[in-house]
Write an enzyme that holds these catalytic residues in place. Sequence first.
Site, PDB file in Angstrom:
ATOM      1  N   GLU A 185       1.175  -8.985   1.339  1.00  0.00           N
ATOM      2  CA  GLU A 185       2.271  -8.192   1.917  1.00  0.00           C
ATOM      3  C   GLU A 185       2.127  -8.064   3.433  1.00  0.00           C
ATOM      4  OE1 GLU A 185       3.660  -5.131  -0.900  1.00  0.00           O
ATOM      5  OE2 GLU A 185       3.875  -3.806   0.811  1.00  0.00           O
ATOM      6  N   HIS A 197     -13.690 -20.761 -17.437  1.00  0.00           N
ATOM      7  CA  HIS A 197     -13.179 -21.416 -18.639  1.00  0.00           C
ATOM      8  C   HIS A 197     -11.660 -21.461 -18.636  1.00  0.00           C
ATOM      9  CE1 HIS A 197     -17.239 -21.412 -20.362  1.00  0.00           C
ATOM     10  NE2 HIS A 197     -17.365 -20.301 -19.656  1.00  0.00           N
ATOM     11  N   LYS A 249      14.440  -4.088  -2.997  1.00  0.00           N
ATOM     12  CA  LYS A 249      14.731  -2.669  -3.277  1.00  0.00           C
ATOM     13  C   LYS A 249      16.222  -2.414  -3.158  1.00  0.00           C
ATOM     14  CE  LYS A 249      10.667  -0.047  -1.724  1.00  0.00           C
ATOM     15  NZ  LYS A 249      10.135   0.905  -0.765  1.00  0.00           N
TER      16      LYS A 249
HETATM   17  O1  PA5 Z   1       1.922  -1.344   1.444  1.00  0.00           O
HETATM   18  C1  PA5 Z   1       3.013  -0.807   1.330  1.00  0.00           C
HETATM   19  O2  PA5 Z   1       3.564  -0.217   2.262  1.00  0.00           O
HETATM   20  C2  PA5 Z   1       3.736  -0.845   0.004  1.00  0.00           C
HETATM   21  O3  PA5 Z   1       3.089  -1.633  -0.944  1.00  0.00           O
HETATM   22  C3  PA5 Z   1       3.876   0.565  -0.539  1.00  0.00           C
HETATM   23  O4  PA5 Z   1       2.602   1.093  -0.765  1.00  0.00           O
HETATM   24  C4  PA5 Z   1       4.693   0.579  -1.833  1.00  0.00           C
HETATM   25  O5  PA5 Z   1       5.940  -0.032  -1.635  1.00  0.00           O
HETATM   26  C5  PA5 Z   1       4.904   2.020  -2.283  1.00  0.00           C
HETATM   27  O6  PA5 Z   1       5.487   2.752  -1.257  1.00  0.00           O
HETATM   28  P1  PA5 Z   1       5.406   4.307  -1.199  1.00  0.00           P
HETATM   29  O7  PA5 Z   1       3.989   4.710  -1.058  1.00  0.00           O
HETATM   30  O8  PA5 Z   1       6.227   4.679  -0.010  1.00  0.00           O
HETATM   31  O9  PA5 Z   1       5.987   4.830  -2.460  1.00  0.00           O
END
Ligand code: PA5
Length: 474
Positions: free
Chosen positions: A298, A327, A441
Amino acid sequence: MAKEMRKPIILDVNHMMADILGFQYGIASEQVDAMARVAAHAQAAVEKNRGTGWLGWMDLPYNQAEIVAKIEKIAARVRKDFDTFVVLGIGGSALGPIAVQYALNHQRYNDLSAKMRGGPRFYVEDNIDPERMASLLDVIDIKRTCFNIITKSGATAETMSQYLIISDLLKKKVGDGWQKHIIATTDQEKGNLIKLAHKEGFDLFYIPSTVGGRFSELCPVGLLPAAVCGIDIKGLLEGAAAMDERCKTPNLWKNPALLEAVLQYIAMEEMDANIQVIMPYADSLKYMADWFCQLWAESLGKNVTRKGMAVNVGQTPTKALGVTDQHSQLQLYTEGPYDKVITLLKVESFREKALIPHGCEEFADVAFLGGKSLNALIDAERQGTEYALYRSGRMNQTIILPQVNAYTLGQLMYFFQMATAYMGELLDIDAFNQPGVEESKIASYAVLGNQSDKYMKKAQEMKERTESQKRYLL
Ligand code: PA5
């Protein structure tokens, strides 16, 4: 249990290097040296911004004395008052708590008796599968359960819909005082959860505004669940501080996270190794691989540089487990395309020892195992994998943990976070945003019929996409 060891973790990159692995397969030390200036610049840029922008996580090992005290106090109350502790969160608000719990607590923690656990049963609900929610509700007694709602944005649909389900149930089943069953962990200002927490009077922890989701394990996001389950949270922070110290030099041959970023950068850009497999040789670290995969994917998978130039960068992280995946996956790693770096995690000293008894003397290939230990066997198999990768000219490296404990885990997580930040600099991308996630989203809100302009426009755009054809449905 063995006594906790306080030793540094080691990054062994021998098998990444051309003079060890072979010229056609490995990275020449001259290639690394050629990046020394760029790397020093990346290190300086990260260091200069410490604590600001999205680099607030660099201060977490040092600035949380008061927060740790509050966490320990609330954790003690939770341990006393509840049988079960459930984290509701997703992505960066869930993967760290899962990884740390699995690494540092008993691997069948929830199956132990309450006395042996010493704390509540622990669940992290990081999906919205209705069957999973139903099954959770089947195994917990909601009247004896504390829920930690974790969302940095305070607005994530998955987490907020879980909140709606759970708060509704609590109101019905617990009635007055239901609010005592909820602890909120969220941004101090932004989002809806903070407003709800103030309105309902939930116990509350803040995620600093300078700390993003996937960099938040060492703030209350991860520290509260860990403390509730009896984990040494100060040890985690001390480990992170020790790694931070090692990352204060711009010399890439001395700074492990900087060397890691440079090697992966060269592997990607110059050797087409666009995949990194993380393969712990320890069950306790298997969810650490999930945590790493999110951090690397990410943060670094981006389509634009910081100056707005179009690029499509990012090394795909994927996970395997030693020895299980020997394996399953290893055949591909040793004979498939030369497009991967394999990162092995080695544990020098396991916290338990399991001896293999003598027996089956009539079968030499079985009998030779007698008198050895599972500890020796798993390490021999790790060496076997390392050798097979080496023999077939596959870049691989090993991160050595003297033992899996709070101190080494703090080092490991901080190491990966620093390597990610440096890699963002080398790639000249914003490692701290996630616009690609936003698109999905918005599209899912549009599907659900959210009536605000943004989502209605998206719904229209989705209707106009090329229609599916029947002939492709089989
Ligand atoms: O790293 C990030 O920003 C995302 O993976 C968030 O952690 C994830 O989308 C969840 O977001 P939030 O903590 O705002 O609910």
